[in-house]
Design an enzyme around this catalytic site. Structure first.
Site, PDB file in Angstrom:
ATOM      1  N   ASP A   7      75.812  55.444  46.628  1.00 19.13           N
ATOM      2  CA  ASP A   7      76.719  54.451  47.228  1.00 19.13           C
ATOM      3  C   ASP A   7      75.952  53.133  47.375  1.00 19.13           C
ATOM      4  O   ASP A   7      74.715  53.116  47.337  1.00 19.13           O
ATOM      5  CB  ASP A   7      77.210  54.931  48.604  1.00 19.13           C
ATOM      6  CG  ASP A   7      78.182  53.928  49.237  1.00 19.13           C
ATOM      7  OD1 ASP A   7      79.078  53.435  48.516  1.00 19.13           O
ATOM      8  OD2 ASP A   7      78.056  53.618  50.426  1.00 19.13           O
ATOM      9  N   SER A   8      76.718  52.055  47.586  1.00 21.75           N
ATOM     10  CA  SER A   8      76.084  50.749  47.823  1.00 21.75           C
ATOM     11  C   SER A   8      75.353  50.728  49.164  1.00 21.75           C
ATOM     12  O   SER A   8      74.485  49.886  49.378  1.00 21.75           O
ATOM     13  CB  SER A   8      77.160  49.672  47.808  1.00 21.75           C
ATOM     14  OG  SER A   8      78.123  49.964  48.809  1.00 21.75           O
ATOM     15  N   CYS A  70      81.016  55.804  45.629  1.00 19.87           N
ATOM     16  CA  CYS A  70      81.295  54.387  45.899  1.00 19.87           C
ATOM     17  C   CYS A  70      82.469  53.990  45.013  1.00 19.87           C
ATOM     18  O   CYS A  70      82.339  53.963  43.778  1.00 19.87           O
ATOM     19  CB  CYS A  70      80.072  53.545  45.575  1.00 19.87           C
ATOM     20  SG  CYS A  70      80.346  51.773  45.780  1.00 19.87           S
ATOM     21  N   CYS A 184      87.507  53.547  50.108  1.00 16.94           N
ATOM     22  CA  CYS A 184      86.130  53.069  50.227  1.00 16.94           C
ATOM     23  C   CYS A 184      85.443  54.122  51.089  1.00 16.94           C
ATOM     24  O   CYS A 184      85.969  54.490  52.152  1.00 16.94           O
ATOM     25  CB  CYS A 184      86.089  51.707  50.913  1.00 16.94           C
ATOM     26  SG  CYS A 184      84.411  51.217  51.378  1.00 16.94           S
TER      27      CYS A 184
HETATM   28  N1  DGL Z   1      81.369  52.592  49.906  1.00 13.89           N
HETATM   29  C1  DGL Z   1      81.684  51.565  48.943  1.00 13.89           C
HETATM   30  C2  DGL Z   1      83.040  51.887  48.310  1.00 13.89           C
HETATM   31  O1  DGL Z   1      83.460  53.019  48.358  1.00 13.89           O
HETATM   32  C3  DGL Z   1      81.565  50.201  49.576  1.00 13.89           C
HETATM   33  C4  DGL Z   1      81.412  49.076  48.609  1.00 13.89           C
HETATM   34  C5  DGL Z   1      80.769  47.830  49.122  1.00 13.89           C
HETATM   35  O2  DGL Z   1      79.538  47.825  49.154  1.00 13.89           O
HETATM   36  O3  DGL Z   1      81.467  46.852  49.392  1.00 13.89           O
HETATM   37  O4  DGL Z   1      83.679  51.054  47.726  1.00 13.89           O
END
Ligand code: DGL
Length: 257
Positions: A7-8, A70, A184
């Protein structure tokens, strides 16, 4: 099997928890690109280049499968994951999100609300995939760019979070209630807050559907032998930025990656 979960930031932990619960006895490597979060307000080209470098780093750690936890990275850069990691199995949270929605719908006329980052919503990936299943679905998509930075800050029960959520969902409160997808992986951290401002709506996330997809594609078993302990490696590109309340959840000192 050594399974990478990407994930980010700290959002993918909501998916990892479900995978660890359902499939103990595997090795998990979590990578959160906290030096570059949020992805959702960046351009497709920026997201694609971040994904390429994150995938290369995870590959050097010997993962045998990747779970993209993500939505933003998956929506904008699925091909970049494949370019770097193929033929390794790559499981996609967007596919899981679509499955979660169709499983939860009472009827094709039930309103569907997709809550996601700006990049995910503007990619139109959810409406495109859902309309392929049924062109008559009633789909609303709401971008919520402020939520990820607030969650990364650890402001999960903060009044600013309440106001922000309320503002994003206000216009849907007067609609016939339907199914709202947390598109998200950060948003399950604040699921209760979203439910509060969308009363009567069924608020869902993708973690369980993603675990089902993992079970099928990776032939994982829910009954791992008791002797085999789950092993866990935590990596973040900026471990110092992780909020204290999130660190308390992971019960471990993360490493820089
Ligand atoms: N958890 C990421 C997602 O599902 C977040 C993305 C972000 O960093 O803005 O989109």
């Amino acid at each position: 099997m050594k399974i990478g979960v990407f994930d980010s930031g700290v959002g993918g932990i909501t998916v990892l928890k479900e995978l660890r619960k359902q499939f103990p006895g595997h090795e998990y490597l979590y990578f959160g690109d906290t030096a570059n979060v949020p992805y959702g307000t960046k351009s497709p080209t920026q997201i694609q280049s971040l994904v390429t470098s994150a995938s290369e780093r995870m590959k050097t750690q010997g993962i045998e499968a990747l779970v993209i936890a993500c939505n933003t990275a998956s929506s904008l850069a699925f091909q970049q994951f494949k370019n770097t990691l193929s033929p390794m199995p790559i499981l996609d949270v967007v596919e899981a999100g679509v499955k979660s929605v169709t499983d939860a719908l009472a009827s094709p006329s039930t309103p569907i609300l997709i809550l996601g980052t700006r990049a995910t919503v503007r990619s139109r990936i959810y409406s495109t995939l859902l309309k392929k299943i049924d062109p008559n679905y009633h789909i609303f998509e709401q971008e919520c760019p402020l939520l990820v930075p607030l969650i990364e800050e650890g402001w999960i029960h903060h009044p600013v979070m309440e106001l922000t959520v309320q503002e994003y969902v206000r216009s849907y409160q007067s609609l016939e209630p339907g199914v709202a997808l947390l598109a998200c992986t950060h948003y399950p951290w604040i699921k209760g807050g979203i439910e509060k401002y969308l009363p009567q709506w069924t608020v869902i996330d993708s973690a369980k559907a993603l675990a089902q997809i993992a079970e099928q594609h990776l032939q994982l078993s829910t009954s791992a032998p008791h002797s085999s302990l789950t092993s866990m490696q935590w990596y973040f590109s900026d471990p110092d930025s992780i909020a204290r309340n999130v660190l308390n959840e992971i019960h471990s000192a993360p490493s820089k990656f």
